[in-house]
Design a protein around this motif. Sequence first.
Motif, short mmCIF file in Angstrom:
data_model
loop_
_atom_site.label_atom_id
_atom_site.label_comp_id
_atom_site.label_asym_id
_atom_site.label_seq_id
_atom_site.Cartn_x
_atom_site.Cartn_y
_atom_site.Cartn_z
N HIS A 80 0.82 -1.21 0.00
CA HIS A 80 0.00 0.00 0.00
C HIS A 80 0.85 1.25 0.00
O HIS A 80 1.98 1.26 0.48
CB HIS A 80 -0.89 0.01 1.23
CG HIS A 80 -1.67 -1.24 1.42
ND1 HIS A 80 -1.09 -2.40 1.85
CD2 HIS A 80 -2.97 -1.51 1.21
CE1 HIS A 80 -2.00 -3.34 1.90
NE2 HIS A 80 -3.15 -2.84 1.51
N CYS A 103 -11.46 -4.28 6.06
CA CYS A 103 -10.35 -5.21 5.84
C CYS A 103 -10.74 -6.61 6.29
O CYS A 103 -11.05 -6.84 7.45
CB CYS A 103 -9.11 -4.75 6.60
SG CYS A 103 -7.78 -5.92 6.48
N SER A 105 -9.02 -9.31 6.49
CA SER A 105 -8.12 -10.08 7.35
C SER A 105 -7.74 -9.27 8.58
O SER A 105 -6.82 -9.67 9.31
CB SER A 105 -6.89 -10.50 6.57
OG SER A 105 -6.37 -9.41 5.86
N CYS A 132 -2.05 -9.33 5.51
CA CYS A 132 -2.76 -8.74 4.38
C CYS A 132 -2.80 -9.72 3.21
O CYS A 132 -1.80 -10.37 2.91
CB CYS A 132 -2.06 -7.47 3.94
SG CYS A 132 -2.73 -6.77 2.44
N ILE A 133 -3.97 -9.87 2.61
CA ILE A 133 -4.06 -10.76 1.46
C ILE A 133 -4.09 -9.97 0.16
O ILE A 133 -4.37 -10.50 -0.90
CB ILE A 133 -5.29 -11.67 1.55
CG1 ILE A 133 -6.54 -10.81 1.67
CG2 ILE A 133 -5.18 -12.61 2.73
CD1 ILE A 133 -7.80 -11.60 1.42
N PHE A 134 -3.88 -8.67 0.25
CA PHE A 134 -3.82 -7.80 -0.94
C PHE A 134 -5.08 -7.92 -1.78
O PHE A 134 -5.04 -8.07 -2.99
CB PHE A 134 -2.56 -8.09 -1.76
CG PHE A 134 -1.32 -7.82 -0.98
CD1 PHE A 134 -0.85 -6.53 -0.85
CD2 PHE A 134 -0.66 -8.85 -0.33
CE1 PHE A 134 0.27 -6.27 -0.10
CE2 PHE A 134 0.46 -8.58 0.42
CZ PHE A 134 0.93 -7.30 0.54
N CYS A 135 -6.23 -7.87 -1.07
CA CYS A 135 -7.50 -8.00 -1.77
C CYS A 135 -7.88 -6.69 -2.43
O CYS A 135 -8.61 -6.66 -3.39
CB CYS A 135 -8.59 -8.42 -0.81
SG CYS A 135 -8.83 -7.25 0.53
N GLY A 136 -7.39 -5.56 -1.89
CA GLY A 136 -7.69 -4.28 -2.50
C GLY A 136 -8.96 -3.63 -1.98
O GLY A 136 -9.34 -2.56 -2.44
N CYS A 138 -9.49 -2.20 0.87
CA CYS A 138 -9.22 -0.95 1.56
C CYS A 138 -9.07 0.19 0.55
O CYS A 138 -9.59 1.29 0.75
CB CYS A 138 -7.96 -1.07 2.41
SG CYS A 138 -6.56 -1.76 1.54
S1 SF4 Z 1 -5.63 -5.23 0.81
FE1 SF4 Z 1 -6.41 -3.86 2.33
S2 SF4 Z 1 -8.42 -4.67 2.89
FE2 SF4 Z 1 -7.31 -6.30 1.81
S3 SF4 Z 1 -6.34 -7.46 3.41
FE3 SF4 Z 1 -4.85 -5.94 2.76
S4 SF4 Z 1 -5.13 -4.22 4.12
FE4 SF4 Z 1 -6.93 -5.54 4.33
#
Ligand code: SF4
Lengths: 205, 329
Positions: A80, A103, A105, A132-136, A138
């Motif tokens: 991020h 979020c 996770s 973080c699973i980098f889902c996007g 947020c």
């Molecule tokens: S990308 Fe953002 S919302 Fe998704 S897990 Fe990571 S911090 Fe949380």
Amino acid sequence: MSLEQFQDRNVAEQNYFHVDIPDYPTTGWGKVKRAASRTFKGELFVGLWVVFREMIKFDIHTVQYPKEKLPVGPRYRAVHEMQRLFESGTERCIGCGLCEKICISNCIRMETKLDENSRKLVTDYTINLGRCIFCGYCAEVCPELAIVHGPRYENVSDQRAHFTDFSDMLTPIDAAISGTQKEFDGFGAVTPHEDERVKTTPLAY
Amino acid sequence: MDIAFLIETVVKIVVILLVFSALAGFGTYFERKVLAFMQRRLGPMHVGPYGLLQIAADGIKLFTKEDIVPQNVVGPIFKIAPVITAATAFMAAAAIPFMPSFTMFGYEVHPILADINIGILYILGVMGIGLYGPLLGGLASANKWALISTARAASIFISYEVITGLALLAPLMMVGSLSLIDFNNYQVGGIASWIVWSQPVAFVLFVIAGFAETGRTPFHLVANDHEIIDGFGTEYSGMRWGLFFIGEYANMFFISFVIAILFLGGYGDGSGLGALALLAKVSFIFFFFLWTRAAWPDVRPDQLMWLCWKVLMPIAVINIVITGIVMMF
Ligand code: SF4
Ligand code: SF4
């Protein structure tokens, strides 16, 4: 592949065809014939020729990674970044807490308080990148385009806490003021024709 | 035994050991590059210009790595197994004439350690003993992958050795000697007199057996990385594993020499040009080893046994019979 082909979802009829594979031989003589035809067909030499042709063509596809890098797509979701406002350089984050809430996770942690101008101030903001699973989500939920996904995928540190701090993710203030901060055009960003698509809010009710 | 002979022999041994150990290292570099080019990659590029020093990096890594002898292995056998592979590979080289004899400082040098009159028998026998490396190493490793690899090694061993022997019998009958030098002298009359023209079947059979002998694709079964990790080498580390490696590549070079001398005319009339021609032939056969690795799939162990016993052995026998009939009349 042309666009029409691509948009035609009826894939079963356009690109597939049956390969003509003969049945396995059941009789002994059939097996002998198969072995003989395989032996004298010269398919092994076709294989040799194919790799040799590639060698003399010397059409190399290696990307020599640390020296050369592949471009990263604008929607790539890596570590991020926290953006600033152009010109003034103020942090965009208004501390609304939506990203923390959404979020999945549960890895965003933030503390806020009111500053002397009664503006909400983020005092502590961390993302646990180990979870973080980098889902996007947020980035998508953020109303201010403050938290976005940057293209930085090379993370080396002896502690993963090292690149999760707000100050690390924040654009340096001089970059924001000089206008070199890159606007995010990925997840949740404003699309080019947004003006035409926005409907005015009826204030009558 | 006079002193000069002793000194000469020791010098030859040292030269062969050094040259082929270095060549084994260089062979890995060459293999990685050739495979890479055939797969549209660049191969090693970072250590030294065009990755040339990669060999040095690998060597340092192998030498300085911790030598691990895992739990439950049969220690002495586990430790001796790689030595068997490497040592027999180099022992086999004793009967190979690498070059025509030449004169240096008024002294005639024969670049062969021992021109024994049973050269081929000796080479094949010693290379056969080399298989004890994988066999013993795999059995002593206390590891299931190594065990599977040992079982494969045994099954392959009993298949290809038959072909090697029978395939060579026909050329042997024609030449009437087991010495590689006699083989070379038999083909001295230029390309037309190469044994490959008069014995094409034996040539193909011997090359196939050579692939099985050195364990290269398409018969890369004993240490098939994508099926059984590294087979017998799974538990080995550092220089012990390196010895297996050197043995494998030295074997490839020696088999290339043997094929070139037996079937492709060797060094011909013994001139400098002939020596160069021999090197060119050896290089091509070595390249062919790498080439097939990029192009061909591996067969299963049972397919290899099927091939050896049911197809190649009858062909070899028929070849011998026909050769005999032709020679008789
Ligand atoms: S990308 Fe953002 S919302 Fe998704 S897990 Fe990571 S911090 Fe949380
Ligand atoms: S959603 Fe955006 S503005 Fe709201 S707290 Fe998160 S980063 Fe800040």
